[in-house]
Design a protein around this motif. Sequence first.
Motif, PDB file in Angstrom:
ATOM      1  N   LEU A  95       0.823  -1.203   0.000  1.00 12.96           N
ATOM      2  CA  LEU A  95       0.000   0.000   0.000  1.00 12.96           C
ATOM      3  C   LEU A  95       0.859   1.257   0.000  1.00 12.96           C
ATOM      4  CD1 LEU A  95      -2.753  -1.078   2.565  1.00 12.96           C
ATOM      5  CD2 LEU A  95      -3.017  -0.806   0.097  1.00 12.96           C
ATOM      6  N   ALA A 131      -1.211   3.205  -6.698  1.00  9.23           N
ATOM      7  CA  ALA A 131      -2.534   2.654  -7.010  1.00  9.23           C
ATOM      8  C   ALA A 131      -2.786   2.648  -8.511  1.00  9.23           C
ATOM      9  CB  ALA A 131      -3.609   3.464  -6.291  1.00  9.23           C
ATOM     10  N   GLN A 172      -6.529  -0.750  -3.834  1.00 11.47           N
ATOM     11  CA  GLN A 172      -5.789   0.080  -4.778  1.00 11.47           C
ATOM     12  C   GLN A 172      -6.388   0.086  -6.184  1.00 11.47           C
ATOM     13  OE1 GLN A 172      -1.844  -1.781  -3.551  1.00 11.47           O
ATOM     14  NE2 GLN A 172      -1.196   0.312  -3.961  1.00 11.47           N
TER      15      GLN A 172
END
Length: 348
Positions: A244, A249, A291
């Motif tokens: 993350l 993303a 994401q």
Amino acid sequence: MSDVTHPQHSTLSVLRILWKDHRIWMVSVLILLLLAIFDRPQAIDSANFVLAAVLHTAPYLLLSIGLAAWAGATGADNLIARAFVGAPALMIVLGALAGGLSPFCSCGVIPLIAALLAMGVPLSAVMAFWLASPIMDPSMFFLTTGVLDFEFAIAKTLAALGLGIFGGTFVHLIGRRGVFDNPLREGIGNGGCGGSKITAPKPVVWDFWKDSERRARFGRDAMSTTIFLLKWLTLAFLIESLMLAWIPAETVTSALGGEGIVPIIIATFVGVPAYLNGYAALPLVAGLIDQGMAPGAGMAFLVAGGVTSIPAAMAVWALARPQVFALYIALSLSGAFIAGVLFQIWAL
């Protein structure tokens, strides 16, 4: 000559033992140490992320542990014997149900399959069980609910059952020509630790707490399952935190997002080398979906990875003839793709 052990050799021996018995924990600690050295803020963020994630999934984790220990203490896994008696269509459906809904130890599944095939149970019914077993069981259901959501857990359960029935039916239709009359490799078939579940099934003892030996087994199984799940979930949540933080993303969305079938195809094949195990894969997929990964791609990744992960594939290769292994892989990948497409349509 002196018998005194050199300190360096002693240290290496200790490290080898620690690596053999605790390598997953050691990998997690090593990652955190490297982060603390090179990126201290990220080390703190990752540690907090792992702690919060474990606490969030704790109720589902406890349910998973309890179910696994209960199955071992009561002998509920002996119910598998009832799945392989009857007409071919019935055996295929019951085999898929047994594989998708019943908990089995990792040492028991492969020997159990060897025993079934050696006893002459049709490959179609065994394949239904074989394909469904790695994807879902009751404890996995609760963890999937906690890490992803209830809808995903239901869909993954249906995918496991559907893949088992699909694979079993396909094998039944082509098996009429005698192509798979001898599915096992030479010398395989004694059944090992799982064979007795079929050759000499024992009655289920539901009130296991009245038996001291079964109570002790419940405690042992609960402890071993707790350690197993915690070490893998810790590593998986740690990797998720880094994923993350470090993977844009936009990258995930461009490769695995969208509504077409291309992301599902990619996820199906990526699941083969990238899948760690069923419990570790859940947080990774949750992070990817956050994401921008398409839900159908996430489903395809979990289904394909569960059935064709390197440990599972190696076990199948060691047990079955090459043509059966090739069929197993082909059914796994095609079934995972279909499951991903159907879940993507459902999620729209």
